[in-house]
Design an enzyme around this catalytic site. Sequence first.
Site, short mmCIF file in Angstrom:
data_model
loop_
_atom_site.label_atom_id
_atom_site.label_comp_id
_atom_site.label_asym_id
_atom_site.label_seq_id
_atom_site.Cartn_x
_atom_site.Cartn_y
_atom_site.Cartn_z
N TYR A 1 -1.96 0.32 10.04
CA TYR A 1 -2.19 -0.33 8.75
C TYR A 1 -0.95 -0.22 7.87
O TYR A 1 -0.43 -1.23 7.38
CB TYR A 1 -3.40 0.30 8.06
CG TYR A 1 -3.52 -0.10 6.60
CD1 TYR A 1 -3.75 -1.42 6.24
CD2 TYR A 1 -3.40 0.85 5.59
CE1 TYR A 1 -3.84 -1.80 4.90
CE2 TYR A 1 -3.51 0.49 4.25
CZ TYR A 1 -3.72 -0.84 3.92
OH TYR A 1 -3.80 -1.21 2.60
N THR B 1 0.81 -1.21 0.00
CA THR B 1 0.00 0.00 0.00
C THR B 1 0.85 1.26 0.00
O THR B 1 1.97 1.28 0.53
CB THR B 1 -0.91 0.02 1.24
OG1 THR B 1 -1.56 1.29 1.34
CG2 THR B 1 -0.11 -0.20 2.52
#
Length: 335
Positions: free
Chosen positions: A145, A121
Amino acid sequence: MSEKPVILVTGGAGYIGSHAVLALRDAGYGVTVVDNLTTGFRWAVPQDIPFYEGDIADQDLVNRIIEEQRVRGIMHFAGSIIVPESVENPLKYYNNNSAKSRSLIESAVLGGVRHFIFSSTAATYGVPEESPVREDAPKQPINPYGMSKLMTEITLEDVSKAHDLNYCALRYFNVAGADPECRTGQSTAGATHLIKVAVEAALGKRSHVSVFGTDYETPDGTGVRDYIHVSDLARAHVLALEALMAEPQRNHILNCGYGRGFSVLEVLDAVDRVTNAKIERRFEGRRAGDPGSLISDNRAIMERFPWRPQFADLDRIVTHALAWERKLSEIRAEA
């Protein structure tokens, strides 16, 4: 028996994973899926593809799948992806995204799997100092995250030096849209992705769309993001696999985006254009940690792979997302 090797897709019943399953099958690969169905849907995986319901941390299960299906590569999509939730429940993210990935990588090494593609990501960059952001920009995640994904990238780097395994980590920007043939799409209830939220609002499933922040240093004051069509992203995974097989000693860490951005208001205007209607916008304050602009520098993936986006058009992305949202309503009505 497929002439091309069998690829295990973890999280293959989820949004991006189900598109990768289709892309692999369309390209002639054998495909096997493992998914615990926490956020995925069994109907998202074609019936003729071997499916195992279970957790990637169950090494006995994963080892059995690798042996039974003669798996030669892994595409790893299983994990948790909601940024605010990662702040509220960091242990969940370090378990699902870091610890379980470590277990899966160990199973790959034990099973003799040579190639590993990881769903990473742009959150690994945090709030980058420059945009477009390059792969060698500092990695400074601002939430669990992003950090949990970065930890798996580091694990893969270290493991590849010690074992016969090469890898590609693809850092996604904002994934959107749905399969052009409407075979699958984003189906998770309560999704937070802007285009998903906007098409839900356009179909009356939400009353409005919240716009977080109107005072960024962007042309219209709202946040700018790089939106990539999920089918273009799935195709990038297939090309990454082929690159890993062609050069077994080489690893890749690459951005996946189009290299241009759209603001929140531009996205909502696109939905209005496609639907010939007007979504209600509600303007709210900035969310903590949101950068004003986050755009990929995608030159590296364009240079290394024969990857040329086919759906790099905002209205087309919205059109496909809208078509899937309508079909999803039918699927749920029949369930």
